[in-house]
Write an enzyme that holds these catalytic residues in place. Sequence first.
Site, PDB file in Angstrom:
ATOM      1  CB  SER A   1      26.740  58.769   3.691  1.00 13.46           C
ATOM      2  OG  SER A   1      25.633  58.459   2.903  1.00 13.46           O
TER       3      SER A   1
ATOM      4  CG  ASP B   1      15.165  51.701   0.575  1.00 14.42           C
ATOM      5  OD1 ASP B   1      14.633  52.494  -0.231  1.00 14.42           O
ATOM      6  OD2 ASP B   1      16.391  51.428   0.565  1.00 14.42           O
TER       7      ASP B   1
ATOM      8  CG  ASP C   1      18.820  53.936  -1.195  1.00 18.10           C
ATOM      9  OD1 ASP C   1      18.547  54.269  -0.020  1.00 18.10           O
ATOM     10  OD2 ASP C   1      19.816  53.257  -1.483  1.00 18.10           O
TER      11      ASP C   1
ATOM     12  CG  HIS D   1      19.369  49.377   1.333  1.00 21.42           C
ATOM     13  ND1 HIS D   1      19.228  50.644   0.800  1.00 21.42           N
ATOM     14  CD2 HIS D   1      20.674  49.051   1.168  1.00 21.42           C
ATOM     15  CE1 HIS D   1      20.397  51.064   0.358  1.00 21.42           C
ATOM     16  NE2 HIS D   1      21.295  50.119   0.572  1.00 21.42           N
TER      17      HIS D   1
ATOM     18  CB  CYS E   1      19.163  53.038   3.946  1.00 24.39           C
ATOM     19  SG  CYS E   1      17.534  53.164   3.202  1.00 24.39           S
TER      20      CYS E   1
END
Length: 637
Positions: free
Chosen positions: A330, A354, A369, A375, A388
Amino acid sequence: MKHRVELRNHPIELHKFRIRLAVSAAFVVVLLAILYVRFYYLQITREEHYHTLAEANRISILPLVPNRGLIYDRNGRVLAQNYSAYALEIVPSKVADIEDTLDELATIIEITAVDRQRFRKLMKESKRFKSLPIRNRLTDVEIASFAANRYRFPGVEIKARVFRQYPEKEIISHVVGYISRINDRDLEQLELNGDLTNYRGSHHIGKIGIEQSYERELHGITGFEEVETDAAGRSIRVLSRTRPTSGNNLILSLDLGLQEAAEKAFGERRGALVALNPNNGEVLAFLSKPGYDNNLFIGGIDQENWNLLNNSIDRPLNNRALRGIYPPGSTFKPFMALAALELGKRSPEYSMSDPGYFSLPGVNRRYRDWKPGGHGRVNLHKSLVVSCDTYYYSLANDLGIDNIHNFISQFGLGKRTGIDIEGEVSGLLPSASWKMKQYKQKWYAGDTISVAIGQGYNLTTPLQLAFATMMIANNGKAYLPRLVKQIQNSQTGHIEDVPAELLYTLNLKPSHLEIVKNALVDVTRPGGTAAKAGANAAYTFAGKTGTSQVIGIKQGERYNEKSINERHRDHAMFIAYAPAENPQIALAILVENTGTGGSTAAPIARQVFDYFLLGKQPESTVAQVTEVLEDHAHEHL
């Protein structure tokens, strides 16, 4: 009585005698002429040549090895120094039986099995006429014992040597490197570079790290002595002397205190940390764990220690900061966010729902995810704060791999930074053309999805991540990372600064940078994936957590750390800079096989920042905290 008749013809005999005498005289004259010509040739025509040879027999030219330059950290703490000691050395070509000689020597001086192994290794790597050490750092008693028995050991001598020492050992081993014995490969390279003459009498050369990269600065200039010798080769007097010039001293940008703080914060974990000054590219900390004792290599490492280091599962010889390549996870997302804004694929206001997964149109596969259930509504700011995945799956599909590659490569990912130590690897920022060249396969949309969250073919080094983070912190300026801050002339003491080198500046919209930077600050605040690390900080810092997968997970399965071998668990990653308003330090952290960036890597960054900005010493070990957002889930990034 009859008279004898004289049959000899005196006139004829006299004539013959005169002929023989003339021939003999002529022969003598010819011999004398030849001798004269030869004398004239030797003493007049070739006088200078033979005078030189005679002088060479009478005069020996002895090289005087210069003292190697010292290495300091930015605050004057010594990282590499010299000391004088006596060594017992053997010239193998002058010894009839090496093993018998070693056995005899062992009766008067302690020679261990390790000493013998190291000596045999040096013999294999060196020429037989070279003087090789069998024991270094002799005591006064050992010197006296050998001196009394020296007549028994032709080809064995005690010599005064200057030895290298690294007081800090493991903590700076991957930065400073080490010197070791010059081998045949080194000699070939020296001859190729035209430096061989300057290494007459030298036994060591820099092998890796700063010792290697700045070898010319550190080595100095070899001097020489003209020594008159007798017929037995013994020195009588010194006729002339050209003093050697010591190597220059190096002052690194490295802060040893910060390096120690980082090492302490890591505890026993494996990994790497690179910290840069975002205002000039200076390397403030450069840690690879575990390290090794670089003193072991100076005289030639013995087989036992070599096996321990080379065969260790922890790979202490691997410079993880420079050569370790890992999926960025990430930590890749801030650069994706900038690409979305700069290329017009997303606006700050755009948001999406999401559900916890993303599906490519026409493909029966869900890209999950990290948070089951998703989220909710997510915009760009929130996508960074909560990390996310789904947002970036969708974004990557809209951007396409070539747009991702072309934009993010500007931040130095997938290429060497050019730091001033050798051995850096380039990593990989994939593209469609790369895959076709490498695998003869076309690029698929699913490949892009993986790249979006820093997985798939994506590979980067901690140094490259620190470099890219620096460019966010300083608004797009790419400074060349460098470890050497200043060079001190050993003769004059003058210190010359190594100037900062601005490689290029990205043309990024300030408003776009501000959006991303504000989100990175909120990552360290309540609700962000690094909230625990940022709690109660006396300053504001920005960061992004990441988790780098070591092994893949089958579709439909969830990551379960406890069920996986420790060496196959995910790596924790974190990039950050501080203070957020006026960055003075930017860093990247990798912690191997310890889970998520928020729970492991971010707390290390907090302790490093606390030391750098507040002078606060870190704890001996990092507390095993778990982010609220990650209590029951695994963030793949």
